[in-house]
Design a protein around this motif. Structure first.
Motif, PDB file in Angstrom:
ATOM      1  N   VAL A  71      -9.064  -3.101 -26.944  1.00  0.00           N
ATOM      2  CA  VAL A  71      -9.908  -3.868 -26.307  1.00  0.00           C
ATOM      3  C   VAL A  71      -9.158  -5.334 -26.006  1.00  0.00           C
ATOM      4  O   VAL A  71      -8.655  -5.937 -27.132  1.00  0.00           O
ATOM      5  CB  VAL A  71     -11.069  -4.265 -27.242  1.00  0.00           C
ATOM      6  N   GLU A  72      -9.064  -5.741 -24.923  1.00  0.00           N
ATOM      7  CA  GLU A  72      -8.243  -6.908 -24.428  1.00  0.00           C
ATOM      8  C   GLU A  72      -8.867  -7.790 -23.520  1.00  0.00           C
ATOM      9  O   GLU A  72      -9.373  -7.189 -22.225  1.00  0.00           O
ATOM     10  CB  GLU A  72      -7.058  -6.526 -24.190  1.00  0.00           C
ATOM     11  N   PRO A  73      -9.322  -9.204 -23.681  1.00  0.00           N
ATOM     12  CA  PRO A  73     -10.080  -9.901 -22.286  1.00  0.00           C
ATOM     13  C   PRO A  73      -9.236 -10.014 -21.200  1.00  0.00           C
ATOM     14  O   PRO A  73      -9.612 -10.327 -20.306  1.00  0.00           O
ATOM     15  CB  PRO A  73     -10.555 -10.983 -23.293  1.00  0.00           C
ATOM     16  N   SER A  74      -7.904 -10.238 -21.537  1.00  0.00           N
ATOM     17  CA  SER A  74      -6.914 -10.709 -20.459  1.00  0.00           C
ATOM     18  C   SER A  74      -6.716  -9.402 -19.368  1.00  0.00           C
ATOM     19  O   SER A  74      -5.891  -8.427 -19.836  1.00  0.00           O
ATOM     20  CB  SER A  74      -5.486 -11.045 -21.017  1.00  0.00           C
ATOM     21  N   ALA A  75      -7.251  -9.599 -18.295  1.00  0.00           N
ATOM     22  CA  ALA A  75      -6.754  -8.524 -17.200  1.00  0.00           C
ATOM     23  C   ALA A  75      -5.244  -8.480 -17.235  1.00  0.00           C
ATOM     24  O   ALA A  75      -4.671  -7.068 -17.088  1.00  0.00           O
ATOM     25  CB  ALA A  75      -7.435  -8.624 -15.710  1.00  0.00           C
ATOM     26  N   ARG A  76      -4.389  -9.507 -17.001  1.00  0.00           N
ATOM     27  CA  ARG A  76      -2.975  -9.276 -16.895  1.00  0.00           C
ATOM     28  C   ARG A  76      -2.327  -8.714 -18.112  1.00  0.00           C
ATOM     29  O   ARG A  76      -1.464  -7.935 -17.904  1.00  0.00           O
ATOM     30  CB  ARG A  76      -2.448 -10.996 -16.565  1.00  0.00           C
TER      31      ARG A  76
END
Length: 255
Positions: A71-76
């Protein structure tokens, strides 16, 4: 000091995977510690909260033979993970610690690796972790603690980073209390031996990538002067020595 939040989509994603690449010896040390503190329950689903570029996500799948949700909020950062850290048992999804895209009581193990200090609403995140974790499941958190700062080489070359860490990171007591209020028992604190580079030259090369979020809080002059001193010492190094430090690993059990 009022430090700004680090925007990984804007700055950190570019050099993060290379600058924070795990050495095999460190990966083994961490996985050994994760296994030791994961508890005795059968692990079929792991959530890697703040998975970034997937430094640990595939390794967790291999170690536990489990499905792992990064789970990671940063799209990049997720874009890099999809390319550089793909694995048949791993899925990368958008989300953050206070809003996890998982069902209730669905995770048997959770990892937060150097993520906790980035979480703006820690009580909400602790409650959300309690929601998605099964009773008896373990949460493992690798984090710096303000009252347990280590003697990092970083502080020698970039002195204000120690002051910044003391402000950014919570204390052990603060962290334990937040999770106790959410329904977790504190069940472990270990120091894990971490090697970040095999030589000062390699360490300097990693710092050139600016992959540490603390650099976002330094002035350009502070960063430039520290890097210049580091590179001068690296150029003078005749017998390479590994750069190592102890890192704290906290374990919590969902009661």
């Amino acid at each position: 000091m009022g430090l700004k939040r680090v925007d990984y989509d804007r700055t950190q994603h570019a050099g993060y995977a290379k600058g924070r690449r795990l050495l095999p010896v460190s990966r083994r040390s961490w996985l050994r510690a994760f296994r030791e503190h994961a508890g005795n329950r059968r692990i079929t689903t792991v959530v890697d909260v703040g998975s970034g570029t997937g430094r640990f996500t595939p390794a967790l799948a291999d170690e536990f033979g489990a499905d792992v949700i990064g789970v990671e909020p940063s799209a990049r950062m997720r874009e890099v993970a999809h390319v550089e850290s793909s694995h048949p048992l791993v899925t990368y999804v958008p989300g953050h610690a206070a809003e996890l895209p998982l069902d209730d009581a669905s995770a048997d193990l959770a990892l937060m690796f150097l993520v906790w200090h980035h979480v703006p609403d820690k009580p909400a995140a602790a409650r959300e972790l309690a929601r998605v974790m099964a009773p008896g499941a373990r949460l493992l958190m690798a984090t710096t603690l303000a009252d347990r700062l280590k003697d990092l080489l970083l502080y020698r070359y970039f002195p204000r980073t120690r002051e910044i860490d003391a402000e950014v990171f919570p204390t052990l007591g603060e962290t334990v209390n937040v999770f106790a209020d959410a329904g977790f028992a504190h069940t472990g604190l270990a120091e894990v031996h971490h090697r970040s580079a095999d030589s000062l030259a390699e360490y300097a090369g990693r710092q050139r990538m600016r992959a540490l979020s603390v650099y976002e809080h330094l002035s350009e002059e502070e960063y430039r002067d520290g890097l210049a001193a580091l590179e001068a010492d690296a150029a003078a190094e005749t017998a390479p020595r590994p750069i190592e430090a102890e890192c704290d690993l906290l374990a919590f059990t969902r009661v």
